[in-house]
Design a protein around this motif. Sequence first.
Motif, mmCIF file in Angstrom:
data_model
loop_
_atom_site.group_PDB
_atom_site.id
_atom_site.type_symbol
_atom_site.label_atom_id
_atom_site.label_comp_id
_atom_site.label_asym_id
_atom_site.label_seq_id
_atom_site.Cartn_x
_atom_site.Cartn_y
_atom_site.Cartn_z
ATOM 1 N N LEU A 36 0.848 -1.200 0.000
ATOM 2 C CA LEU A 36 0.000 0.000 0.000
ATOM 3 C C LEU A 36 0.877 1.242 0.000
ATOM 4 C CD1 LEU A 36 -2.916 1.193 0.249
ATOM 5 C CD2 LEU A 36 -2.511 1.247 2.714
ATOM 6 N N TYR A 37 0.540 2.204 -0.877
ATOM 7 C CA TYR A 37 1.251 3.482 -0.983
ATOM 8 C C TYR A 37 0.252 4.621 -0.869
ATOM 9 C CZ TYR A 37 5.166 0.841 -2.985
ATOM 10 O OH TYR A 37 6.195 -0.033 -3.198
ATOM 11 N N ARG A 38 0.764 5.785 -0.444
ATOM 12 C CA ARG A 38 -0.050 7.008 -0.413
ATOM 13 C C ARG A 38 0.600 8.024 -1.321
ATOM 14 N NH1 ARG A 38 -1.348 11.984 2.570
ATOM 15 N NH2 ARG A 38 0.771 12.099 3.330
ATOM 16 N N LYS A 39 -0.172 8.486 -2.318
ATOM 17 C CA LYS A 39 0.327 9.467 -3.284
ATOM 18 C C LYS A 39 0.131 10.883 -2.755
ATOM 19 C CE LYS A 39 -0.584 10.951 -8.091
ATOM 20 N NZ LYS A 39 -0.004 12.217 -7.914
ATOM 21 N N GLY A 40 -0.995 11.135 -2.152
ATOM 22 C CA GLY A 40 -1.314 12.460 -1.639
ATOM 23 C C GLY A 40 -2.519 12.356 -0.730
ATOM 24 N N LYS A 41 -3.124 13.492 -0.460
ATOM 25 C CA LYS A 41 -4.292 13.538 0.413
ATOM 26 C C LYS A 41 -5.382 12.607 -0.123
ATOM 27 C CE LYS A 41 -8.080 16.563 1.471
ATOM 28 N NZ LYS A 41 -8.996 16.555 0.388
ATOM 29 N N ASP A 42 -5.799 11.658 0.701
ATOM 30 C CA ASP A 42 -6.870 10.700 0.357
ATOM 31 C C ASP A 42 -6.628 9.983 -0.968
ATOM 32 O OD1 ASP A 42 -8.083 11.553 2.675
ATOM 33 O OD2 ASP A 42 -9.514 12.872 1.676
#
Length: 153
Positions: A36-42
């Motif tokens: 799992l990765y987070r690119k930006g807000k939400d």
Amino acid sequence: MQLKVGRKIYDTEKAEYIGDQTVGYFGAEYGFCETLYRKGKDDFFIVGLGGSASPYPEETLAVLDMEATEEWLRRVLGDERAEEVLERNRSQAAAAAEKKPVVKKAATKKPAVKKTAEKKPVAKKTAEKSAAKAETKSSSAKSATKKSTKKSK
């Protein structure tokens, strides 16, 4: 891995790593790994890779909505770690909203107009040139006719 979805580019090298899950062992027919990765807000996405009978028979990038992200976090990382990640996401979103400058609209200005010398329409110029050429041709034809009549006498 990099994938373009719509107008967004999801890149594992630039995104924030959140966590992963391995089911079975690598190389097993049903085994797979999800990250799992987070690119930006939400804006979260999963990269999955596994065996031929797994949910990810080849490397796959899937974009998750917030509900699916929260479910994955709670199932894989546990409630405590899920709350940490979600709280950090909310606080970074709030900080980003505070940093946005208020944009004031500038007074509208009339566009500058260039003043140029008046020009004759193209059609008139062409007509004048054609008339001048016709006169020149007719006068040269008349003089040629006079010369030929003088020689014949």
